[in-house]
Design an enzyme around this catalytic site. Structure first.
Site, PDB file in Angstrom:
ATOM      1  NE  ARG A  15      -1.961  -1.683   3.584  1.00  0.00           N
ATOM      2  CZ  ARG A  15      -2.382  -1.870   4.835  1.00  0.00           C
ATOM      3  NH1 ARG A  15      -3.587  -1.454   5.191  1.00  0.00           N
ATOM      4  NH2 ARG A  15      -1.597  -2.446   5.733  1.00  0.00           N
ATOM      5  CE  LYS A  73       0.802  -2.266   9.427  1.00  0.00           C
ATOM      6  NZ  LYS A  73      -0.391  -2.573  10.259  1.00  0.00           N
ATOM      7  CB  SER A 132     -12.092  -2.738   9.999  1.00  0.00           C
ATOM      8  OG  SER A 132     -11.188  -2.300  10.987  1.00  0.00           O
ATOM      9  CG  ASP A 196     -20.390  -7.830  19.896  1.00  0.00           C
ATOM     10  OD1 ASP A 196     -19.481  -7.549  19.096  1.00  0.00           O
ATOM     11  OD2 ASP A 196     -20.760  -7.059  20.813  1.00  0.00           O
ATOM     12  CB  VAL A 237     -12.187  -9.030  19.705  1.00  0.00           C
ATOM     13  CG1 VAL A 237     -12.422  -8.261  20.985  1.00  0.00           C
ATOM     14  CG2 VAL A 237     -13.121 -10.228  19.621  1.00  0.00           C
ATOM     15  CG  LEU A 238     -10.827  -2.239  17.973  1.00  0.00           C
ATOM     16  CD1 LEU A 238      -9.311  -2.350  17.866  1.00  0.00           C
ATOM     17  CD2 LEU A 238     -11.378  -1.323  16.897  1.00  0.00           C
ATOM     18  CG  ASP A 268      -3.781  -4.971  13.685  1.00  0.00           C
ATOM     19  OD1 ASP A 268      -4.611  -5.314  14.560  1.00  0.00           O
ATOM     20  OD2 ASP A 268      -4.102  -4.336  12.660  1.00  0.00           O
TER      21      ASP A 268
END
Length: 367
Positions: A15, A73, A132, A196, A237-238, A268
């Site tokens: 990217r 990044k 995302s 969730d 999950v975040l 990440d």
């Protein structure tokens, strides 16, 4: 403002932080844009396109020498020497899973604004959303690929065929990643179960998908039951700015099917699977207790052209504000201020401080 756009040097990262169209917008606003020679090549964007947009082609050192540097990044170790007190860095950082980078940014006394913690009043993350969406959709594609026998999987076609049951996909997290992963899995004809912690979110997703997926409250017993039946588990999950919670433990792998696949998009941020570790596009998978693990930390880098355009669409308005006003833009925009993670040797993201036992200050208190 002099703005630098260096070439991404993280392995298999194709990217680039800004399209030629984005560069043209910055130039029209009166800014000077320095693009490293070949920065857009991985996304199919040529030097000529950037020059026509008004950019000046430069070396890596010259791009990093700009007052403001826009990246995709986080800076890796080879780029730490470019960090300095008068630098404004605008990129993904994901500091909670990277203590060396956190301490390098603090030691440099630069100002670093992270895409992933820019937050609108409704709690949404506008600069994390596009990647995302890409990663969530890719997670199902990738999982389907690694379920193939010759990729180490158990030989299951997610959609099945007439007379043969489809595969079972379990999605952990009903946010942007999870929603997009579920959408793709349903499109392939799989059985989809999404977990969730928010009942309100589960109600919404049940309505949106017309009851075509199974929604379950995310508790430890429910996760045990779900992963035991899964052919593919997608971790999405975040917790904003913080490490992801470990929802799938090593013990749970023992009840999973031989050759089942885990794709942990939250890797990440440390990952929501206890046994996950960051991998690369070149060497993306490994096996633990018979379960295939996919832990590529920059999944959208595999589809760089789509990702680059999607990212620029969202980052450009904020980049324009920072370029026009510098640090004042952080004070003027309530959604941009939470993006400040590091300034003048101070850590301004509480979740990162908690992860590494580093004192923090509120973003608003550094000015």
């Amino acid at each position: 403002m002099i703005i630098g756009i260096p070439k991404e040097i993280k392995p298999q990262e194709n990217r680039v932080a800004m399209t030629p169209g984005g560069v043209a917008s910055l130039v029209r606003a009166g800014h000077e844009v320095l693009v490293e020679d070949g920065a857009g090549a991985g996304s199919g964007l040529t030097n000529d396109e950037y020059v026509k947009a008004g950019a000046k082609l430069v070396t890596a050192a010259q791009a990093w020498g700009a007052k403001m540097v826009i990246k995709v990044k986080e800076p890796i170790a080879a780029e730490y020497p470019y960090l300095r007190p008068d630098l404004l860095l605008f990129t993904y950082l994901h500091l909670a899973a990277d203590e060396p980078q956190t301490r390098a940014l603090l030691a440099s006394k630069c100002t670093a604004v992270a895409y992933e913690t820019v937050q609108l009043p409704d709690g949404s993350l506008p600069l994390l959303t596009p990647m995302s969406e890409v990663a969530g959709r890719m997670a199902t594609q990738v999982g389907a690929h690694y379920l193939e026998k010759y990729q180490g999987g158990r030989g299951v076609l997610l959609g099945g065929v007439p007379g043969v049951a489809p595969g079972n996909v379990v999605v952990l997290g009903g946010g942007v990643v999870g929603t997009n992963a579920a959408k793709m899995a349903l499109g392939l004809g799989a059985n989809v179960t999404l977990l969730d912690v928010s009942h309100k979110r589960l109600q919404y997703l049940d309505d949106v998908f017309g009851g075509r997926l199974t929604t379950i409250t995310s508790t430890e017993p429910n996760i045990w039951d779900a992963v035991a039946k899964a052919d593919l588990v997608v971790g999405g999950v975040l917790i904003v700015g913080a490490k992801a919670p470990k929802l799938v433990t090593r013990e749970m792998l023992k009840v999973m099917k031989e050759g089942s696949v885990i794709v942990d998009v939250s890797v990440d941020q440390g990952g929501c699977v206890e046994t996950i570790k960051a991998t690369t596009h070149k060497d993306p998978t490994y096996v633990v207790d018979g379960v295939v693990h996919y832990g590529v930390a920059n999944m959208p880098g595999a589809v760089p052209r789509t990702s680059t355009f999607a990212l620029t669409n969202q980052t450009l308005p904020y980049a324009m504000k920072l370029a026009a006003k510098g640090l004042d833009a952080l004070q003027d925009d309530a959604s941009l201020l939470p993006g400040l993670n590091v300034h003048n040797g101070l850590l301004t993201c509480k979740a990162v401080g908690e992860a590494f036992n580093i004192a923090t200050v509120a973003p608003a208190d550094v000015f």
